[in-house]
Design an enzyme around this catalytic site. Structure first.
Site, mmCIF file in Angstrom:
data_model
loop_
_atom_site.group_PDB
_atom_site.id
_atom_site.type_symbol
_atom_site.label_atom_id
_atom_site.label_comp_id
_atom_site.label_asym_id
_atom_site.label_seq_id
_atom_site.Cartn_x
_atom_site.Cartn_y
_atom_site.Cartn_z
ATOM 1 N N GLU A 241 -3.025 1.956 -11.272
ATOM 2 C CA GLU A 241 -3.665 1.658 -9.991
ATOM 3 C C GLU A 241 -4.437 2.848 -9.442
ATOM 4 O O GLU A 241 -3.930 3.974 -9.417
ATOM 5 C CB GLU A 241 -2.603 1.219 -8.971
ATOM 6 C CG GLU A 241 -1.929 -0.077 -9.365
ATOM 7 C CD GLU A 241 -0.992 -0.617 -8.293
ATOM 8 O OE1 GLU A 241 -0.868 0.001 -7.210
ATOM 9 O OE2 GLU A 241 -0.387 -1.672 -8.544
ATOM 10 N N GLU B 176 -8.328 -6.503 -6.640
ATOM 11 C CA GLU B 176 -7.331 -7.293 -5.900
ATOM 12 C C GLU B 176 -7.660 -7.333 -4.407
ATOM 13 O O GLU B 176 -7.837 -6.287 -3.768
ATOM 14 C CB GLU B 176 -5.934 -6.697 -6.130
ATOM 15 C CG GLU B 176 -4.844 -7.482 -5.401
ATOM 16 C CD GLU B 176 -3.438 -7.231 -5.911
ATOM 17 O OE1 GLU B 176 -3.271 -6.526 -6.918
ATOM 18 O OE2 GLU B 176 -2.511 -7.763 -5.281
ATOM 19 N N ASP C 293 2.003 -2.656 -17.023
ATOM 20 C CA ASP C 293 1.743 -1.791 -15.861
ATOM 21 C C ASP C 293 2.516 -0.483 -15.951
ATOM 22 O O ASP C 293 3.732 -0.493 -16.210
ATOM 23 C CB ASP C 293 2.214 -2.494 -14.573
ATOM 24 C CG ASP C 293 1.069 -3.080 -13.784
ATOM 25 O OD1 ASP C 293 -0.090 -2.713 -14.026
ATOM 26 O OD2 ASP C 293 1.354 -3.919 -12.911
ATOM 27 N N LYS D 269 -2.080 -0.621 -17.704
ATOM 28 C CA LYS D 269 -2.865 -0.728 -16.470
ATOM 29 C C LYS D 269 -2.299 0.285 -15.475
ATOM 30 O O LYS D 269 -1.089 0.477 -15.414
ATOM 31 C CB LYS D 269 -2.796 -2.145 -15.893
ATOM 32 C CG LYS D 269 -3.500 -2.303 -14.555
ATOM 33 C CD LYS D 269 -3.703 -3.753 -14.169
ATOM 34 C CE LYS D 269 -2.525 -4.430 -13.539
ATOM 35 N NZ LYS D 269 -1.987 -3.779 -12.320
ATOM 36 N N ASP E 197 3.947 -4.741 -12.602
ATOM 37 C CA ASP E 197 5.070 -4.137 -11.864
ATOM 38 C C ASP E 197 5.521 -5.074 -10.748
ATOM 39 O O ASP E 197 6.545 -4.830 -10.083
ATOM 40 C CB ASP E 197 4.720 -2.738 -11.344
ATOM 41 C CG ASP E 197 3.546 -2.735 -10.384
ATOM 42 O OD1 ASP E 197 2.904 -3.791 -10.212
ATOM 43 O OD2 ASP E 197 3.267 -1.668 -9.801
HETATM 44 O O1 KIV Z 1 1.756 -6.406 -10.990
HETATM 45 C C1 KIV Z 1 0.968 -7.363 -10.970
HETATM 46 O O2 KIV Z 1 1.351 -8.539 -11.017
HETATM 47 C C2 KIV Z 1 -0.463 -7.060 -10.871
HETATM 48 C C3 KIV Z 1 -1.379 -8.211 -10.665
HETATM 49 C C4 KIV Z 1 -1.349 -8.637 -9.253
HETATM 50 C C5 KIV Z 1 -2.759 -7.903 -11.114
HETATM 51 O O3 KIV Z 1 -0.830 -5.947 -10.919
#
Ligand code: KIV
Length: 265
Positions: A113, A180, A82, A111, A43
């Site tokens: 969060e 992160e 994401d 993915k 994202d």
């Molecule tokens: O959105 C993104 O680029 C991420 C990375 C920092 C892992 O989630």
């Protein structure tokens, strides 16, 4: 073709996993020819591709658009996409529809969060055949509760919370977890605690793998250089010089030449 089982094998064999973000077809074609293990349509597209200051403006529509473009160029690379801001904090039905859109656009995994409030949804996804990558530490979708771009897990209490979250994500069925911006020692501790791989960004050298943003590692983004970024190519200068060479060639008449022109016969 990389699968989630290659992630487990790499952790078991102590082989580093590499991931890079990617947002468009042309870049995906290049990344597809590299040795990198997997691509993340992050994202962070909201920042790198659309110029926003954080990831909150990323929408599902935006993520589907970038995922589809990347998947057309990614070849055999494993593609993770994401779930954007709040797209997995609605009703189960809306959350599932969001995941369905990303998977049907070409993602092989999603993915999301954080752990709090996501565990039963992650379980549901895993039971539905969707590989899920977790993400803890500096989770930018929560930037306003985290108080900005700050290293996480520096106190004993917050380190303990992150360890607990990592275990919960593993227990829920995540195949890997991004860590992160946490201190090296915590990156190492969580990596040793888990049987699934950790992919670090600003989490030190002891995670099972590393991820960097495409524009950062290629030096295309000169305004943003956090401590954890290493630029491997001076991309900004090289692209700029290429465009200036073109402009100069046009102005001096060195371009186009006969080989670039059509004739009547
Ligand atoms: O959105 C993104 O680029 C991420 C990375 C920092 C892992 O989630």
């Amino acid at each position: 073709m990389t699968t989630i089982f290659d992630f487990y094998k790499k952790k078991a064999a102590n082989e580093k996993i590499t991931m890079v973000t990617c947002y468009d077809y042309t870049s995906a074609r290049i990344v597809a020819q590299t040795d990198v293990d997997c691509l993340l349509v992050g994202d962070s597209a909201a920042m790198t591709m659309h110029g926003f200051k954080d990831t909150l403006p990323a929408t599902l529509e935006m993520m589907v658009f970038h995922t589809a473009a990347v998947s057309r160029g990614a070849g055999n690379k494993f593609l993770i996409s994401d779930l954007p801001f709040l797209a997995y904090r609605k009703s189960l039905s809306k959350n599932i529809t969001a995941v369905q859109s990303l998977m049907q656009a070409g993602a092989q995994a999603v993915k999301l969060e954080g752990a709090a409030g996501n565990i039963s949804f992650i379980r549901h996804l895993v039971e539905s055949g969707i590989p899920v990558m977790g993400h803890i530490g500096l989770t930018l979708q929560m930037i306003h509760t985290l108080g900005g771009f700050k290293v996480q897990g520096k106190t004993q209490e917050s380190a303990a919370r992150l360890k607990e979250e990592a275990l919960q994500l593993q227990e829920a069925g995540c195949f890997a977890v991004v860590l992160e911006c946490v201190p090296n020692a915590l990156g190492k501790e969580i990596t040793q605690l888990l049987s699934i791989p950790t992919i670090g960004i600003g989490a030190g050298p002891d995670t099972d793998g590393q991820v960097l943003v495409f524009q950062d590692l290629l030096g295309l983004n000169i305004d943003f250089k956090p401590k954890f970024v290493k630029t491997f190519v001076n991309g900004y200068e090289q692209v700029k010089n290429g465009i200036d060479a073109y402009v100069n060639a046009v102005k001096t008449g060195a371009f186009p030449q006969d080989e670039h022109c059509y004739q009547n016969k």
